[in-house]
Design an enzyme around this catalytic site. Structure first.
Site, mmCIF file in Angstrom:
data_model
loop_
_atom_site.group_PDB
_atom_site.id
_atom_site.type_symbol
_atom_site.label_atom_id
_atom_site.label_comp_id
_atom_site.label_asym_id
_atom_site.label_seq_id
_atom_site.Cartn_x
_atom_site.Cartn_y
_atom_site.Cartn_z
ATOM 1 N N ASP A 208 2.322 -7.273 -4.076
ATOM 2 C CA ASP A 208 2.299 -5.843 -4.392
ATOM 3 C C ASP A 208 1.030 -5.252 -3.794
ATOM 4 O OD1 ASP A 208 2.834 -3.291 -5.612
ATOM 5 O OD2 ASP A 208 3.868 -4.341 -7.233
ATOM 6 N N GLY A 234 -0.713 -6.317 -0.380
ATOM 7 C CA GLY A 234 -0.312 -5.756 0.906
ATOM 8 C C GLY A 234 0.619 -4.581 0.741
ATOM 9 N N ASP A 235 1.258 -4.204 1.832
ATOM 10 C CA ASP A 235 2.166 -3.061 1.881
ATOM 11 C C ASP A 235 3.497 -3.546 2.433
ATOM 12 O OD1 ASP A 235 3.605 -0.768 2.487
ATOM 13 O OD2 ASP A 235 1.919 0.298 3.383
ATOM 14 N N PHE A 236 4.576 -3.444 1.619
ATOM 15 C CA PHE A 236 5.847 -4.012 2.077
ATOM 16 C C PHE A 236 6.487 -3.227 3.212
ATOM 17 C CE2 PHE A 236 7.425 -2.256 -2.259
ATOM 18 C CZ PHE A 236 7.664 -0.987 -1.758
ATOM 19 N N HIS A 253 15.566 1.243 -5.374
ATOM 20 C CA HIS A 253 15.984 2.520 -5.971
ATOM 21 C C HIS A 253 14.880 3.571 -5.895
ATOM 22 C CE1 HIS A 253 14.453 2.338 -10.427
ATOM 23 N NE2 HIS A 253 13.576 1.825 -9.614
#
Length: 343
Positions: A208, A234-236, A253
């Site tokens: 996350d 991190g950044d997905f 969602h």
């Protein structure tokens, strides 16, 4: 011989206009419950009844105002009164800290982050612009991440939801095979802990944003999983760790289709063909019958660019990103496990 006097009295039918007024004044209930959650009144009452004077003194509240709020909530089953004594009901106990079914932080999260942007729902209806972005002046999750106290409330709320609203959803479900399981957008790690509870041979990763992931380290340690699970920040949208099984619980969602494809493409870039993806989401059923997914979808409309989806919409979304939908496994809750394989 029976008489007309013996016949049971039929329930009074509420006129449509009164039903509508009850719906329109729902804000009174949510605001009153927020006061109880914020002042932690249910937790105080876990130790036994109190008088309104005692409660007001312990919470530094106004005696008259607090008494009227509690009187209102007692009429809908949150409290029970006996003379001047006030006790919390089983329903009210869900707003107590440390209660197994507590949703106290859910109440704080909804009211401190969701409630105000809903006042701009008309603007969203007219323009399509996300209400929360307009209200906060930036995307919702950027606004959350800008303040550590908001991040903490969000993490605790998500843990509440996992432990209460979604209680029992993992019973009888086992993840697809794979040595390494990555929970993408895993927040405080509560989801991974439950999914790997009976799989000590598997290794886990909670992934996350860096400002969110710190809470997961404690969760893993508290559940004895620090030796076979770790955290990665991190950044997905940029990159994710390599894994055999990727869990995305209540993630897609939050995003529109284009953003979802970016997330899935990031996973595809890190994984090998045959890797599995498990989406944990509420799937909208056909028809007009009530379903929690329809309410959650309204929240997505107001807060973020996302949406709830039907089974066919998930199939098309996954296919467009290079994944094949294998099956949708329902749970005892409103949420399902959507399993897919990377082509």
């Amino acid at each position: 011989m029976s008489t007309t006097e013996d016949a049971p009295t039929p329930p009074l039918e509420i006129p449509p206009q009164i039903q509508m007024i009850q719906l329109l004044t729902g804000f009174e209930v949510s605001q009153a419950l927020y006061v109880v959650a914020k002042l932690d009144i249910a937790t105080i009452l876990r130790n036994g009844p109190r008088t309104i004077d005692q409660l007001a003194a312990e919470t530094n509240a106004d005696v008259d105002a607090l008494g009227r709020i509690i009187r209102f909530l007692a009429s809908i089953g949150v409290f029970r009164t006996d003379g001047d004594q006030i006790e919390v009901t089983e329903l009210g106990m869900t707003l107590a800290d440390e209660h197994p079914g507590s949703v106290r932080y859910g109440a704080l999260y909804f009211m401190e982050t969701h409630y105000a942007p809903f006042g701009d729902l008309l603007h969203t209806a007219l323009t399509g612009e996300t209400a929360a972005t307009r209200y906060y002046g930036q995307p919702f999750f950027d606004w959350i991440s800008a303040a550590p106290e908001r991040v903490e409330v969000q993490n605790r709320a998500f843990a509440n939801f996992t432990n209460s609203q979604r209680a029992g959803m993992f019973e009888g479900y086992r993840l697809p095979d794979g040595a390494v399981v990555a929970d993408i957008g895993g927040a405080d790690g509560s989801m991974l802990v439950q999914l790997l509870a009976d799989a000590p041979d598997r290794r886990g990763i909670v992934f996350d944003r860096p400002e969110v992931i710190a809470a997961a380290q404690k969760t893993l340690a508290d559940h004895g999983m620090a030796d076979h699970a770790h955290t990665v920040g991190g950044d997905f949208f940029e990159s994710v760790p390599a894994a055999d099984v990727y869990v995305l619980a209540y993630i897609l969602h939050d995003w529109d289709d284009q953003s979802c494809r970016r997330i899935l493409h990031t996973i595809a870039a890190a994984a090998k063909p045959g890797a599995r993806v498990v989406l944990v989401e509420a799937v909208i059923p056909p028809g007009d019958a009530p379903h929690p997914a329809k309410g959650i979808d309204l929240t997505m409309l107001v807060l973020v660019s996302g949406r709830e989806r039907t089974a066919e919409e998930y199939r098309a979304l996954l296919d467009s990103a290079g994944f094949v939908l294998d099956r949708i496994v329902p749970s005892p809750t409103p949420f399902s496990f959507i399993e897919a394989t990377l082509r």
